[in-house]
Design an enzyme around this catalytic site. Structure first.
Site, mmCIF file in Angstrom:
data_model
loop_
_atom_site.group_PDB
_atom_site.id
_atom_site.type_symbol
_atom_site.label_atom_id
_atom_site.label_comp_id
_atom_site.label_asym_id
_atom_site.label_seq_id
_atom_site.Cartn_x
_atom_site.Cartn_y
_atom_site.Cartn_z
ATOM 1 N N GLN A 115 0.835 -1.194 0.000
ATOM 2 C CA GLN A 115 0.000 0.000 0.000
ATOM 3 C C GLN A 115 0.875 1.251 0.000
ATOM 4 O OE1 GLN A 115 -1.239 1.686 3.741
ATOM 5 N NE2 GLN A 115 -3.348 1.197 3.240
ATOM 6 N N GLU A 143 -9.262 -1.301 7.074
ATOM 7 C CA GLU A 143 -8.030 -1.410 7.849
ATOM 8 C C GLU A 143 -8.319 -1.212 9.335
ATOM 9 O OE1 GLU A 143 -3.457 0.041 7.550
ATOM 10 O OE2 GLU A 143 -4.952 1.605 7.397
#
Lengths: 364, 401
Positions: free
Chosen positions: B127, B245
């Site tokens: 990411q 997340e």
């Protein structure tokens, strides 16, 4: 699978809360306690109308036949309003003791009168948790002798439910010869607490079950004190947030400063899981009895700790005003303080939790 | 309050248990986090997908199991794998964040190309969000992508990139619209980590390991169709996944397992011939943490119930990341204190306990308190969204860029 309150429980909570907003606002609480009483007659009457005297009394004996989770949501509403209403001892623990350890004849004799408000109990169990200043009660020939301290819901009590040091439960008449009531004044003027000096007082014994019923009643008391503390903490957070949204300093509302916002966020973050813990402990009392003593300890200790932090932080958010009598925030501060200490403070209750789980052995 | 499961769910639970009993010998040992899945992990992952124990609700045409969403069944799977001590499906950033994003906002071609190999563990992602100058204020990121000959040309730097060394691909936020307001100038690109011009440098942390990396981009050329959503929409594309997340960082089973390990430790470790649990000061702290873990467990059940009913989680949900990360950190702290001077041992030292994992966790969990939205950002969110308190006023000189 649904973790939460039923619609009926939400309605019960809302009707008690609405009634208290109307009949028991802070200025009324002040009037009651300034007249040296811890019982609001108008709130009592209205709650009796809702059937709360018989909340946990089985329907067969004229009550509503509800459970501990229902009682807990009521306790939360009472704590939120700092209501001077004898609830935990008189309306829940006394009838529960009879349900748990009363003979059929005793149930038939007492429970309908509890449900109708015809008898009013005070409840003395603190000696089974901690003994101080020579407290202790013993029984000989059906008569009780000794000192019971921190008896709950004493005002207007015509009877007392008292435990002896072995955990055996008894009912005594308040007017019996040999009963001396000692008025105890705590920080929390919304609760009525006394000591009982007993000298050979005739007593009606409940079933001797080796103290099991008494332990279960104590667990119930802890859950209700935790639930009360939850409601009081809710009210303190709401007041702190509202105040921070109005009070201006440095040309802006103080609630726009991160320092203040974060205090409020911390209170909410600590408080919210407490709601689930209280609900689960009450649910366990009703549905998973083997878990109830430990869960009652967890709820009591954790709400005690969280309540203290919230009581202090919410007061700080109010600045100097929080410290005054004018705002009355201290009624909640003191209510939370009371809930923390009675029937075992956090350290005492955690030690009991350790024993319950076999982490350590009980001292001989 | 009804904590029972109806017969359909009870038999589903039996089915999961049966699967675990029959197949646990195939489960990879010591599923390492934040690294490329081992060959055994990939085999295990594919077995779990075939049985619907991971990637359960992802449509079959994209390589998932294709079941209807059923939060309770997903929860039962997670519980049973956790209780059995058997690793469940892979939970890397590609699966947890990219796949949901593509499902929601990707083109048909992107879904078909990337979701299946990502789920299977064959393609590993990293990411590219945070930058040295854009942490909590992520939308101020500066890594740029200009357009040249039908390609994005990327220059800049990313930080806090776990698995960058192992990753095949990156999903990355870059500024494509220099003139737009800061939230509206960002695009969400996906490209190969083998693209020329990418340099990965390990970022060693206080734990002594490099759990993260920095990535440097110098004229990295990416075809213009490797964008998810429209140009300038990247902020909103990414926000669809940030919620995933935060959810990952507050697993109640993980807290309970850590607490059980701590209780075992305190029952076993001895100091001066006494078990640590016999020492009142330590026992009292353990009791406090146990009550808090219980509160978080039931808070989690409450959030789950509201999800099942399709209701917003409210305050109970908003506080999970803040409280759970702090609590995990406190559990590790007590373990270190219970071990006393032994709690210092690390780096595979003689007398070390549990491979130094209590210290590693204590340090790494401080990283988790900071990462994924710092504790302070969480408190902003709780006060603004949960308590309706005023938003932080912007400084007059700052303005929108």
């Amino acid at each position: 699978m649904d973790f939460g309150l039923s619609q009926e429980q939400q309605m019960l909570a809302e009707s008690v809360a609405r009634l208290l907003r109307e009949l028991c606002p802070l200025n009324h609480v002040r009037n009651v306690v300034e007249s040296e009483s811890a019982v609001s007659a108008q709130a009592e009457a209205a709650l009796a109308e809702l059937g709360l005297n018989g909340l946990v009394v089985p329907e067969a004996y004229g009550g509503l036949g509800l459970g501990m989770l229902d009682a807990a949501v009521v306790a939360t509403a009472l704590g939120e309003a700092v209501a001077p209403v004898p609830f935990a001892g008189r309306k829940v623990l006394a009838p529960l003791a009879l349900i748990e350890a009363g003979s059929d004849a005793q149930k038939a004799n007492w429970l309908p009168r509890i449900a109708s408000g015809g008898v009013c109990f005070g409840v003395g169990l603190q000696g089974l948790v901690t003994r101080r200043d020579g407290s202790g009660v013993s029984c000989a020939d059906g008569r009780l002798t000794g000192l019971a301290l921190f008896v709950l819901d004493c005002e207007e009590a015509d009877h007392f439910l008292v435990a002896d040091d072995n955990g055996q439960l008894y009912i005594i008449l308040a007017q019996s010869e040999g009963v001396e009531q000692i008025a105890l004044r705590t920080i929390d003027a919304t609760r009525s607490i006394c000591g009982l000096r007993l000298s050979s007082v005739p007593a009606e014994a409940l079933r001797d079950d080796g103290g099991k019923a008494a332990q279960r009643i104590i667990a119930a008391g802890r859950i209700l004190l935790a639930a009360d503390s939850l409601g009081a903490a809710d009210a303190m957070i709401a007041q702190a947030v509202a105040y921070a949204g109005q009070r201006e300093q440095f040309g802006r509302v103080i609630g726009s400063f991160q320092a203040v916002k974060h205090m409020c966020a911390e209170m909410a973050a600590r408080n919210e899981p407490c709601r689930s813990l209280v609900w689960y402990a009450a649910h366990a009392f009703d549905a998973v009895p083997e878990e109830a003593p430990l869960m009652a300890c967890h709820a009591k200790s954790h709400l005690g700790e969280t309540g203290r932090i919230i009581a202090r932080t919410a007061t700080e958010v109010h600045g100097g005003m929080g410290f005054t009598d004018l705002l009355g925030l201290h009624y909640w501060f003191k209510r939370i303080g009371f809930d923390r200490q009675i029937l075992g403070g956090p350290e005492t209750v955690r030690e009991e939790a350790a024993l319950l789980q076999g982490w350590i052995a009980r001292a001989a | 309050m009804d904590l029972s499961y109806n017969p359909e769910y009870e038999s589903f639970r039996d089915e999961v248990r049966g699967f675990i009993t029959a197949n646990r010998h195939l489960a990879p040992k010591g599923a390492g986090r934040a690294s490329r899945p081992s060959p055994e992990s990939v085999v295990w992952q594919k077995l779990l997908i075939r049985h619907g124990y991971t990637a359960r609700t992802i449509p079959r045409e994209y390589g998932g199991f294709g079941a209807d969403p059923d939060i309770l069944k997903s929860r039962i799977i997670a519980e049973e794998f956790a209780h059995a001590g058997v690793p469940g499906g892979l939970a890397n950033q590609g699966i947890s964040m990219l796949v949901p994003t593509l499902l929601e906002l990707g083109t048909e071609e992107q879904k078909r190309r990337w979701i299946e190999p990502t789920l299977a563990g064959d393609v590993v992602w990293c990411q590219g969000y945070s930058e040295p100058g854009a942490g909590s204020d992520l939308a101020s990121l500066k890594t740029s992508a200009r357009i040249e000959n039908g390609e994005f040309v990327i220059n800049g730097q990313k930080i806090w990139t776990s698995t960058a060394k192992e990753a095949d691909m990156i999903f990355c936020l870059v500024r494509t619209e220099g003139d737009a307001a800061k939230h509206r100038g960002i695009s969400y690109l996906i490209f190969s980590m083998q693209t020329p011009g990418i340099e990965v440098r390990p970022l060693k942390t206080m734990t002594g390991n490099a759990e993260f990396n920095e990535i440097f981009f110098t004229d990295v050329r990416v075809p213009i169709d490797q964008i998810v959503g429209q140009r300038g929409q990247g902020w909103f594309v990414a926000n669809a996944t940030l919620g995933h997340e935060r959810g990952m960082l507050g697993d109640p089973d993980a807290l309970e397992n850590r607490l059980l390990a701590l209780i075992d430790l305190m029952r076993q470790e001895q100091v001066d011939g006494h078990r640590v649990i016999d020492l009142p000061a330590f026992r009292d702290r353990l009791g406090s943490l146990q009550a808090e873990v219980a509160a978080m467990k039931y808070n989690g059940m409450r959030v789950l119930s509201s999800q099942i009913k399709g209701e917003p989680g409210g305050m109970a949900k908003l506080i999970v990341k803040l409280q759970a990360c702090e609590l995990a950190h406190q559990i590790s702290a007590l373990a270190i204190d219970a071990l006393g001077e032994l709690g210092l041992l690390y780096h595979g030292s003689p007398h070390e306990r549990a491979h130094g994992s209590w210290q590693w966790n204590y340090m790494f969990q401080l990283g988790l308190i900071i990462g994924g939205g710092t504790a302070q950002i969480q408190k902003n969110i709780i006060s603004e969204r949960g308590l309706n308190m005023p938003r932080e006023p912007r400084l007059a000189s700052q303005g929108e860029r």
